[in-house]
Motif scaffolding. Structure first.
Motif, mmCIF file in Angstrom:
data_model
loop_
_atom_site.group_PDB
_atom_site.id
_atom_site.type_symbol
_atom_site.label_atom_id
_atom_site.label_comp_id
_atom_site.label_asym_id
_atom_site.label_seq_id
_atom_site.Cartn_x
_atom_site.Cartn_y
_atom_site.Cartn_z
ATOM 1 N N VAL A 1 -22.216 11.987 -23.190
ATOM 2 C CA VAL A 1 -21.831 10.630 -23.576
ATOM 3 C C VAL A 1 -20.984 10.070 -22.444
ATOM 4 C CG1 VAL A 1 -20.671 9.206 -25.286
ATOM 5 C CG2 VAL A 1 -21.893 11.257 -26.013
ATOM 6 N N ILE A 2 -21.379 8.902 -21.913
ATOM 7 C CA ILE A 2 -20.708 8.339 -20.735
ATOM 8 C C ILE A 2 -19.811 7.150 -21.055
ATOM 9 C CG2 ILE A 2 -22.417 9.194 -19.111
ATOM 10 C CD1 ILE A 2 -23.673 6.393 -19.116
ATOM 11 N N ALA A 3 -19.809 6.687 -22.316
ATOM 12 C CA ALA A 3 -18.982 5.538 -22.679
ATOM 13 C C ALA A 3 -18.649 5.601 -24.160
ATOM 14 C CB ALA A 3 -19.703 4.234 -22.367
ATOM 15 N N LYS B 1 -16.637 9.606 -25.220
ATOM 16 C CA LYS B 1 -16.905 9.764 -23.793
ATOM 17 C C LYS B 1 -16.564 11.173 -23.329
ATOM 18 C CE LYS B 1 -15.796 7.700 -19.336
ATOM 19 N NZ LYS B 1 -15.042 6.632 -18.670
ATOM 20 N N GLY B 2 -17.480 11.768 -22.560
ATOM 21 C CA GLY B 2 -17.274 13.102 -22.016
ATOM 22 C C GLY B 2 -17.859 14.208 -22.865
ATOM 23 N N ALA B 3 -18.242 13.915 -24.096
ATOM 24 C CA ALA B 3 -18.795 14.939 -24.985
ATOM 25 C C ALA B 3 -20.222 15.271 -24.571
ATOM 26 C CB ALA B 3 -18.770 14.456 -26.424
ATOM 27 N N LYS B 4 -20.558 16.550 -24.650
ATOM 28 C CA LYS B 4 -21.916 16.995 -24.351
ATOM 29 C C LYS B 4 -22.498 17.636 -25.588
ATOM 30 C CE LYS B 4 -21.262 17.838 -19.450
ATOM 31 N NZ LYS B 4 -21.313 18.826 -18.375
ATOM 32 N N CYS C 1 -29.112 7.335 -30.908
ATOM 33 C CA CYS C 1 -29.478 8.737 -31.048
ATOM 34 C C CYS C 1 -28.275 9.477 -31.628
ATOM 35 C CB CYS C 1 -29.904 9.340 -29.716
ATOM 36 S SG CYS C 1 -28.606 9.424 -28.486
ATOM 37 N N VAL C 2 -28.544 10.594 -32.276
ATOM 38 C CA VAL C 2 -27.481 11.426 -32.835
ATOM 39 C C VAL C 2 -27.330 12.638 -31.928
ATOM 40 C CG1 VAL C 2 -26.756 12.799 -34.816
ATOM 41 C CG2 VAL C 2 -27.940 10.639 -35.176
ATOM 42 N N VAL C 3 -26.115 12.818 -31.397
ATOM 43 C CA VAL C 3 -25.812 13.945 -30.515
ATOM 44 C C VAL C 3 -24.930 14.909 -31.299
ATOM 45 C CG1 VAL C 3 -24.781 14.639 -28.326
ATOM 46 C CG2 VAL C 3 -25.923 12.430 -28.511
ATOM 47 N N ALA C 4 -25.364 16.156 -31.393
ATOM 48 C CA ALA C 4 -24.648 17.162 -32.180
ATOM 49 C C ALA C 4 -23.242 17.371 -31.634
ATOM 50 C CB ALA C 4 -25.412 18.473 -32.189
ATOM 51 N N GLY C 5 -22.238 17.155 -32.488
ATOM 52 C CA GLY C 5 -20.854 17.407 -32.134
ATOM 53 C C GLY C 5 -20.165 16.333 -31.320
ATOM 54 N N ALA C 6 -20.862 15.279 -30.948
ATOM 55 C CA ALA C 6 -20.266 14.260 -30.080
ATOM 56 C C ALA C 6 -19.434 13.252 -30.862
ATOM 57 C CB ALA C 6 -21.341 13.532 -29.293
ATOM 58 N N ARG C 7 -19.958 12.722 -31.932
ATOM 59 C CA ARG C 7 -19.270 11.680 -32.698
ATOM 60 C C ARG C 7 -19.292 12.072 -34.170
ATOM 61 N NH1 ARG C 7 -21.197 6.492 -34.903
ATOM 62 N NH2 ARG C 7 -19.338 5.313 -35.350
ATOM 63 N N VAL C 8 -18.338 12.886 -34.570
ATOM 64 C CA VAL C 8 -18.270 13.369 -35.950
ATOM 65 C C VAL C 8 -17.566 12.313 -36.795
ATOM 66 C CG1 VAL C 8 -17.447 15.203 -37.450
ATOM 67 C CG2 VAL C 8 -18.224 15.745 -35.146
ATOM 68 N N ILE C 9 -18.245 11.888 -37.867
ATOM 69 C CA ILE C 9 -17.664 10.906 -38.778
ATOM 70 C C ILE C 9 -17.568 11.511 -40.168
ATOM 71 C CG2 ILE C 9 -18.459 8.895 -37.488
ATOM 72 C CD1 ILE C 9 -20.764 8.616 -39.415
ATOM 73 N N GLY D 1 -22.483 11.210 -36.140
ATOM 74 C CA GLY D 1 -22.805 9.797 -36.164
ATOM 75 C C GLY D 1 -23.661 9.400 -34.965
ATOM 76 N N PRO D 2 -24.264 8.222 -35.012
ATOM 77 C CA PRO D 2 -25.125 7.776 -33.931
ATOM 78 C C PRO D 2 -24.343 7.272 -32.713
ATOM 79 C CG PRO D 2 -25.021 6.116 -35.619
ATOM 80 C CD PRO D 2 -24.247 7.284 -36.129
ATOM 81 N N VAL D 3 -24.968 7.399 -31.547
ATOM 82 C CA VAL D 3 -24.434 6.899 -30.282
ATOM 83 C C VAL D 3 -25.526 6.027 -29.678
ATOM 84 C CG1 VAL D 3 -23.570 7.545 -28.006
ATOM 85 C CG2 VAL D 3 -23.091 9.005 -29.958
ATOM 86 N N HIS D 4 -25.159 4.882 -29.104
ATOM 87 C CA HIS D 4 -26.155 3.998 -28.517
ATOM 88 C C HIS D 4 -26.805 4.669 -27.310
ATOM 89 C CE1 HIS D 4 -27.995 0.344 -26.856
ATOM 90 N NE2 HIS D 4 -27.956 -0.079 -28.118
ATOM 91 N N LEU D 5 -28.112 4.435 -27.142
ATOM 92 C CA LEU D 5 -28.861 5.075 -26.056
ATOM 93 C C LEU D 5 -28.325 4.706 -24.676
ATOM 94 C CD1 LEU D 5 -32.508 4.763 -27.389
ATOM 95 C CD2 LEU D 5 -31.216 6.859 -27.024
ATOM 96 N N SER D 6 -27.724 3.529 -24.534
ATOM 97 C CA SER D 6 -27.191 3.136 -23.234
ATOM 98 C C SER D 6 -25.931 3.909 -22.882
ATOM 99 C CB SER D 6 -26.892 1.636 -23.216
ATOM 100 O OG SER D 6 -25.845 1.332 -24.120
ATOM 101 N N ASN D 7 -25.349 4.606 -23.851
ATOM 102 C CA ASN D 7 -24.113 5.349 -23.615
ATOM 103 C C ASN D 7 -24.337 6.845 -23.384
ATOM 104 O OD1 ASN D 7 -22.709 2.976 -23.915
ATOM 105 N ND2 ASN D 7 -22.195 3.342 -26.046
ATOM 106 N N VAL D 8 -25.579 7.276 -23.221
ATOM 107 C CA VAL D 8 -25.844 8.685 -22.969
ATOM 108 C C VAL D 8 -26.697 8.847 -21.712
ATOM 109 C CG1 VAL D 8 -25.706 9.359 -25.402
ATOM 110 C CG2 VAL D 8 -27.908 8.759 -24.449
ATOM 111 N N LYS D 9 -26.498 10.001 -21.049
ATOM 112 C CA LYS D 9 -27.355 10.348 -19.915
ATOM 113 C C LYS D 9 -27.689 11.820 -20.006
ATOM 114 C CE LYS D 9 -23.911 11.804 -16.557
ATOM 115 N NZ LYS D 9 -23.456 11.721 -15.195
ATOM 116 N N LYS D 10 -28.816 12.220 -19.441
ATOM 117 C CA LYS D 10 -29.211 13.621 -19.458
ATOM 118 C C LYS D 10 -28.218 14.429 -18.651
ATOM 119 C CE LYS D 10 -34.125 13.175 -20.253
ATOM 120 N NZ LYS D 10 -35.460 13.550 -19.806
ATOM 121 N N ALA D 11 -27.845 15.578 -19.195
ATOM 122 C CA ALA D 11 -26.872 16.445 -18.502
ATOM 123 C C ALA D 11 -27.588 17.488 -17.653
ATOM 124 C CB ALA D 11 -25.969 17.123 -19.509
#
Length: 76
Positions: free
Chosen positions: A16-18, A22-25, A38-46, A66-76
């Motif tokens: 997650v870049i924004a 931010k900074g969560a992988k 998209c939903v990223v495991a462990g990134a945005r827990v609600i 919780g969901p994260v906007h696609l513009s805020n993620v990049k492949k690690a």
């Protein structure tokens, strides 16, 4: 419904870049291309409240990803 192309797929490891997470992988568990999230495991827990039901007679509060906007993620 036609398939909408996204730069990440389910199962990809992303960073997650924004935003608040931010900074969560983590790994992408689901994508909603129509909403652009998209939903990223462990990134945005609600926290989500649960109604009383047969499976959960007490009701309560559950932590879900919780969901994260696609513009805020990049492949690690």
């Amino acid at each position: 419904m036609s398939r909408i192309k996204t730069h990440v797929n389910v199962g990809d490891t992303v960073e997650v870049i924004a935003g608040g997470a931010k900074g969560a992988k983590g790994q992408v568990t689901s994508i909603n291309a129509v909403k652009g999230t998209c939903v990223v495991a462990g990134a945005r827990v609600i926290k989500k409240t649960l109604k009383k039901s047969e499976q959960n007679p007490e009701g309560g509060i559950a932590e879900v990803d919780g969901p994260v906007h696609l513009s805020n993620v990049k492949k690690a």
